[in-house]
Scaffold this motif. Structure first.
Motif, mmCIF file in Angstrom:
data_model
loop_
_atom_site.group_PDB
_atom_site.id
_atom_site.type_symbol
_atom_site.label_atom_id
_atom_site.label_comp_id
_atom_site.label_asym_id
_atom_site.label_seq_id
_atom_site.Cartn_x
_atom_site.Cartn_y
_atom_site.Cartn_z
ATOM 1 N N SER A 74 -6.743 5.145 -6.061
ATOM 2 C CA SER A 74 -7.177 4.153 -7.039
ATOM 3 C C SER A 74 -7.995 3.095 -6.329
ATOM 4 N N LEU A 75 -8.631 2.265 -7.116
ATOM 5 C CA LEU A 75 -9.432 1.189 -6.554
ATOM 6 C C LEU A 75 -8.555 0.156 -5.859
ATOM 7 N N ASN A 76 -7.292 0.046 -6.289
ATOM 8 C CA ASN A 76 -6.365 -0.885 -5.641
ATOM 9 C C ASN A 76 -6.148 -0.537 -4.179
ATOM 10 N N LEU A 77 -6.116 0.752 -3.873
ATOM 11 C CA LEU A 77 -5.962 1.168 -2.474
ATOM 12 C C LEU A 77 -7.104 0.649 -1.621
ATOM 13 N N ASP A 94 2.617 1.647 -3.348
ATOM 14 C CA ASP A 94 1.686 2.067 -4.398
ATOM 15 C C ASP A 94 1.383 3.552 -4.288
ATOM 16 N N HIS A 103 2.440 6.220 -7.282
ATOM 17 C CA HIS A 103 1.410 6.815 -8.141
ATOM 18 C C HIS A 103 0.873 8.148 -7.655
ATOM 19 N N TRP A 112 -9.008 -2.027 -2.255
ATOM 20 C CA TRP A 112 -8.915 -3.488 -2.146
ATOM 21 C C TRP A 112 -7.859 -3.903 -1.137
ATOM 22 N N VAL A 113 -6.693 -3.283 -1.188
ATOM 23 C CA VAL A 113 -5.619 -3.637 -0.264
ATOM 24 C C VAL A 113 -6.012 -3.258 1.158
ATOM 25 N N LEU A 123 0.826 -1.206 0.000
ATOM 26 C CA LEU A 123 0.000 0.000 0.000
ATOM 27 C C LEU A 123 0.863 1.260 0.000
#
Length: 139
Positions: free
Chosen positions: A110-113, A102, A106, A115-116, A99
């Protein structure tokens, strides 16, 4: 005939004892190799920080991962029980490291943040569940 059965049972007992000894030797040898690999990896990572002249948050979290893995091997070595909570702590630390890396790379949401972060919360709740389920009941 009874004497043959006696010899067969004695042979089985010796084979069982040898099997137990070989298993224990392999068990301790494997734990030693894993522990030595963790120490070696931690030293290499630390040396990389020394060479660069600084340590990032990601580097420090990596050292915590090595520390938790070493503690897990130590606990397993002493008790022969796999500490599941240690594995979950390693996963939480690894996800936190991901996290942070990332966000640093960047500098945007983002959506990845999400999810993690959700995975970290689920792992934290699982440690709570494991801890409360392992407490003795008060009946």
């Amino acid at each position: 005939m009874a004497q043959i059965r006696s010899h067969i049972q004695l042979g089985k007992a010796y084979a069982d004892e040898l099997d137990h000894i070989l298993f224990e030797v392999f068990h301790y040898l494997a734990l030693f190799v894993i522990g030595a690999s963790i120490v070696w990896s931690a030293v290499i990572a630390y040396w990389g920080m020394v060479v660069h002249g600084h340590a990032t948050i990601s580097d420090i979290l990596l050292l915590f991962i090595y520390l938790e893995l070493g503690a897990m091997v130590g606990i397993y070595f002493k008790t022969s029980a796999m500490p599941v909570r240690c594995l979950i702590f390693v996963a939480i630390t690894a996800l936190s490291r991901l996290l942070i890396a990332d966000v640093q790379a960047h500098h945007q949401e983002s959506l990845n943040l999400l999810w993690v972060s959700g995975a970290i919360v689920l792992l934290a709740l699982s440690t709570l569940l494991i801890r409360t389920s392992s407490l003795p009941s008060s009946k």
